[in-house]
Design an enzyme around this catalytic site. Structure first.
Site, PDB file in Angstrom:
ATOM      1  CD  GLU A 143      18.098  -3.552 -13.201  1.00  0.00           C
ATOM      2  OE1 GLU A 143      19.254  -4.584 -12.786  1.00  0.00           O
ATOM      3  OE2 GLU A 143      17.710  -3.680 -11.684  1.00  0.00           O
ATOM      4  CD  GLU A 241      20.680  -6.418  -8.171  1.00  0.00           C
ATOM      5  OE1 GLU A 241      19.959  -6.291  -7.279  1.00  0.00           O
ATOM      6  OE2 GLU A 241      21.251  -6.124  -9.054  1.00  0.00           O
TER       7      GLU A 241
END
Length: 259
Positions: A143, A241
């Site tokens: 990521e 998230e």
């Protein structure tokens, strides 16, 4: 195609100290899946709770990321033995939780960073991780994380992440596309999502810049972005998230239209 949302238990339901209770709360409020940081909880006990609850998937879990306060060690020279030991433990935990994908974090740039050594270390560790995880039936994701999220994080640029995926050249290495981070580093979300959709193994969401609920005030129009994701026939999970502005339950009103 119906969008599928996963509750990130490192951010949601933190009112509950016990992770088993967080798993159950996620299901109670309509989530069909959860994702977690690297477990600091009793994995066997929580796995049993998850299994008993039934119908709750776990599409993502962070790999071992170093000592408390660290954000991964995959790119840190000299930490290879710790990385490999942590990876073995991660795979063990993933099996116990029936989790299909692990997020390997690169780490932060040290003061005396040697970019060439870090790149070699990162690629070597990722290749090792992909080989082990492929044998275990797991996918690995990396990521790009923005400077505002994690200062001095090694991997911030999506184009660099795509280059790394190409260099590792493993079918089970994918991209984690987090709108919160990509927007703050690059913007241009529509074109980047379209261009890299074939590489995307997981998506995460939060409003910018607050990191609150997707329907809160901010830079991102998630009604549009959700329609875009659907139009691109994305079949994976979307991880929530975000940090609830006023408690998890109060902030879940947006989710009801997608259940």
């Amino acid at each position: 195609m119906k969008l599928r949302f996963s509750a990130n238990l490192g951010f949601l339901f933190t009112e509950l100290s016990n992770y088993g209770d967080r798993y159950l709360a996620a299901k109670r409020y309509g989530f069909a899946a959860v994702e977690t940081p690297f477990p600091t909880f009793d994995v066997k006990a929580v796995g049993a709770i998850k299994a008993a609850a039934g119908g709750l998937e776990q599409p993502l879990m962070n790999a071992y990321s170093g000592q408390p306060g660290e954000f991964g060690i995959a790119a840190l020279p000299g930490r290879e033995p710790e990385f490999n030991t942590g990876l073995d433990l991660t795979i063990e935990y993933a099996k116990l939780l029936n989790c299909g994908t692990i997020h390997v974090m690169a780490g932060q740039l040290p003061a005396d960073a040697d970019p060439d050594r870090m790149q070699k270390t990162y690629l070597s560790n990722l290749k090792s991780a992909c080989e082990k995880c492929e044998s275990a039936g797991l996918t690995v994701v990396i990521e790009p994380i923005c400077e505002y999220g994690v200062p001095r994080y090694y991997l911030t640029d999506i184009n660099r992440a795509v280059d790394v995926i190409g260099r590792v050249d493993s079918p089970n290495l994918k991209l984690l596309f987090d709108f919160f981070h990509i927007q703050q580093t690059h913007g241009n979300l529509t074109n980047l999502l379209r261009a890299h959709m074939p590489l995307i193994g997981h998506i995460q969401i939060a409003q910018v810049p607050t990191r609150h609920e997707p329907d809160s005030t901010g830079e991102l129009n998630y009604d549009y972005l959700f329609e875009l994701i659907e139009s691109l026939d994305y079949r994976g999970w979307i991880g929530c998230e975000y940090r609830p502005a006023n408690g998890t339950e109060h902030g879940l009103k947006w989710l009801k239209r997608y259940l």
